[in-house]
Design an enzyme around this catalytic site. Structure first.
Site, PDB file in Angstrom:
ATOM      1  N   LEU A  32     -41.811  49.939 -15.393  1.00 46.50           N
ATOM      2  CA  LEU A  32     -42.495  48.711 -16.225  1.00 46.50           C
ATOM      3  C   LEU A  32     -41.613  48.314 -17.533  1.00 46.50           C
ATOM      4  O   LEU A  32     -40.918  49.369 -17.880  1.00 46.50           O
ATOM      5  CB  LEU A  32     -43.736  49.347 -16.703  1.00 46.50           C
ATOM      6  CG  LEU A  32     -44.871  49.249 -15.689  1.00 46.50           C
ATOM      7  CD1 LEU A  32     -46.221  49.875 -16.343  1.00 46.50           C
ATOM      8  CD2 LEU A  32     -44.952  48.116 -14.927  1.00 46.50           C
ATOM      9  N   GLY A  35     -41.483  42.652 -19.499  1.00 43.07           N
ATOM     10  CA  GLY A  35     -41.820  41.392 -18.769  1.00 43.07           C
ATOM     11  C   GLY A  35     -43.295  41.739 -18.120  1.00 43.07           C
ATOM     12  O   GLY A  35     -44.316  40.997 -18.134  1.00 43.07           O
ATOM     13  N   HIS A  36     -43.478  42.968 -17.540  1.00 41.67           N
ATOM     14  CA  HIS A  36     -44.719  43.473 -17.183  1.00 41.67           C
ATOM     15  C   HIS A  36     -45.768  43.234 -18.128  1.00 41.67           C
ATOM     16  O   HIS A  36     -46.752  42.885 -18.021  1.00 41.67           O
ATOM     17  CB  HIS A  36     -44.626  44.965 -16.608  1.00 41.67           C
ATOM     18  CG  HIS A  36     -43.963  44.904 -15.276  1.00 41.67           C
ATOM     19  ND1 HIS A  36     -42.713  45.568 -15.050  1.00 41.67           N
ATOM     20  CD2 HIS A  36     -43.793  44.700 -14.040  1.00 41.67           C
ATOM     21  CE1 HIS A  36     -42.137  45.598 -14.256  1.00 41.67           C
ATOM     22  NE2 HIS A  36     -42.780  44.976 -13.471  1.00 41.67           N
TER      23      HIS A  36
HETATM   24  P1  AMP Z   1     -43.183  43.846  -9.803  1.00 38.08           P
HETATM   25  O1  AMP Z   1     -43.151  45.224 -10.468  1.00 38.08           O
HETATM   26  O2  AMP Z   1     -41.489  43.483  -9.899  1.00 38.08           O
HETATM   27  O3  AMP Z   1     -43.724  43.452  -8.450  1.00 38.08           O
HETATM   28  O4  AMP Z   1     -43.787  42.753 -10.871  1.00 38.08           O
HETATM   29  C1  AMP Z   1     -44.924  42.701 -11.011  1.00 38.08           C
HETATM   30  C2  AMP Z   1     -45.202  41.566 -11.724  1.00 38.08           C
HETATM   31  O5  AMP Z   1     -44.818  41.274 -12.850  1.00 38.08           O
HETATM   32  C3  AMP Z   1     -44.959  40.086 -10.973  1.00 38.08           C
HETATM   33  O6  AMP Z   1     -45.953  39.224 -10.981  1.00 38.08           O
HETATM   34  C4  AMP Z   1     -43.579  39.891 -11.362  1.00 38.08           C
HETATM   35  O7  AMP Z   1     -43.496  38.209 -11.366  1.00 38.08           O
HETATM   36  C5  AMP Z   1     -44.222  39.909 -12.982  1.00 38.08           C
HETATM   37  N1  AMP Z   1     -42.827  40.209 -13.736  1.00 38.08           N
HETATM   38  C6  AMP Z   1     -41.848  40.864 -13.421  1.00 38.08           C
HETATM   39  N2  AMP Z   1     -40.748  40.773 -14.288  1.00 38.08           N
HETATM   40  C7  AMP Z   1     -41.012  39.761 -15.307  1.00 38.08           C
HETATM   41  C8  AMP Z   1     -40.455  39.203 -16.208  1.00 38.08           C
HETATM   42  N3  AMP Z   1     -39.218  39.449 -16.791  1.00 38.08           N
HETATM   43  N4  AMP Z   1     -41.303  38.232 -16.913  1.00 38.08           N
HETATM   44  C9  AMP Z   1     -42.424  37.973 -16.549  1.00 38.08           C
HETATM   45  N5  AMP Z   1     -43.238  38.371 -15.390  1.00 38.08           N
HETATM   46  C10 AMP Z   1     -42.377  39.404 -14.679  1.00 38.08           C
END
Ligand code: AMP
Length: 267
Positions: A32, A35-36
């Site tokens: 995490l 962004g998360h």
């Molecule tokens: P992931 O763990 O990469 O599957 O991401 C989980 C959620 O967090 C997904 O909806 C991603 O689009 C969102 N996410 C990941 N990185 C970012 C970021 N930099 N800004 C906004 N949302 C993000």
């Protein structure tokens, strides 16, 4: 923060909640970063209960090495979610989510499965749909939060919700970037120092493309100029200027569409 390590534990916790409580859900694959956490914070602000999950979903990886090397920072993740004020963290095992083996469901995703990520990562969106459908069935969220960083995934999730008529509101959250413009991503942890430097060019290229497009240059000329200027060490899979709903190409700014610049790149 309560931690459920199986579906059974999660369902037990959820069944003890007041039925009128709104439930916000943030699905993640962990490692995490801020962004998360921006998704988590939106959920906490707008719901009575926030559920987060960390599950590196094997069925959405089309590249076995990418799956094997996906970053895992579980202890730090738990601390970050606790500090943020998440109510329930779901940490399922693969067998729990896939008791019948790694079978994927497939729904008609149309253009989303054919272009960009759909084209370059065959089977990826079927894996995403499969896991998010299973998670929605368990959590039954009022609202679920997804990042615009993965814009095509967001569209796929909306399509899935429409297809299965799932009563959930999908909330799109803006991309959180590093100071130099690079979109935050768990996979950034795997970049070499040179790759990390190079990656800043992706955002530069997008900003430049947006300026050219707004000055009236046709999209194909914008893309050609960007690819010419920024190719070399940067390996673009695609660089597209498209309508943000239909994903049809947008010829120029006079077409008056809601337009997005979407790109995929290796560095
Ligand atoms: P992931 O763990 O990469 O599957 O991401 C989980 C959620 O967090 C997904 O909806 C991603 O689009 C969102 N996410 C990941 N990185 C970012 C970021 N930099 N800004 C906004 N949302 C993000």
């Amino acid at each position: 923060m309560l931690i459920a390590r199986s579906s059974k534990e999660l369902l037990n916790i959820l069944s003890s909640l007041n039925r009128d409580h709104s439930v916000g859900f943030v699905p993640t694959m962990g490692a995490l970063h801020p962004g998360h956490l921006s998704l988590v914070n939106s959920s906490i602000e707008n719901n009575d209960i926030t559920v987060c999950d960390i599950f590196v979903n094997p069925t959405q990886f089309n590249n076995p090495d990418d799956y094997k090397n996906y970053p895992v920072t579980i202890d730090e993740d738990i601390q970050k979610l606790r500090d943020a004020g998440v109510d329930i963290l779901f940490l399922p095992t693969i067998d729990d989510i896939y008791p019948e083996g790694l079978k994927k469901i497939s729904i008609p995703l149309g253009v989303y499965n054919e272009v960009m990520e759909g084209q370059y990562r065959p089977g990826h969106f079927d894996g995403v749909v499969t896991v998010v459908k299973k998670l929605f069935d368990l959590v039954k969220p009022t609202r679920a939060y997804f990042g615009e960083k993965d814009y095509q995934q967001l569209c796929v999730i909306r399509k899935m919700v429409e297809f299965f008529k799932i009563p959930v509101e999908i909330i799109a959250c803006p991309t959180v970037r590093e100071k130099d413009g690079l979109a935050m991503s768990s996979r950034n942890l795997r970049l070499s120092p040179e790759g990390r430097k190079l990656a800043t060019q992706i955002y530069k290229a997008m900003v430049e493309a947006k300026e050219m497009f707004l000055q009236g240059l046709p999209s194909n000329e914008v893309a050609a100029a960007i690819l010419k200027k920024y190719s070399g060490p940067l390996e673009w899979e695609y660089f597209e200027i498209r309508d943000e709903n239909t994903f049809l190409p947008v010829e120029n700014k006079h077409q008056k569409r809601n337009t997005s610049i979407i790109c995929g790149c290796l560095c």
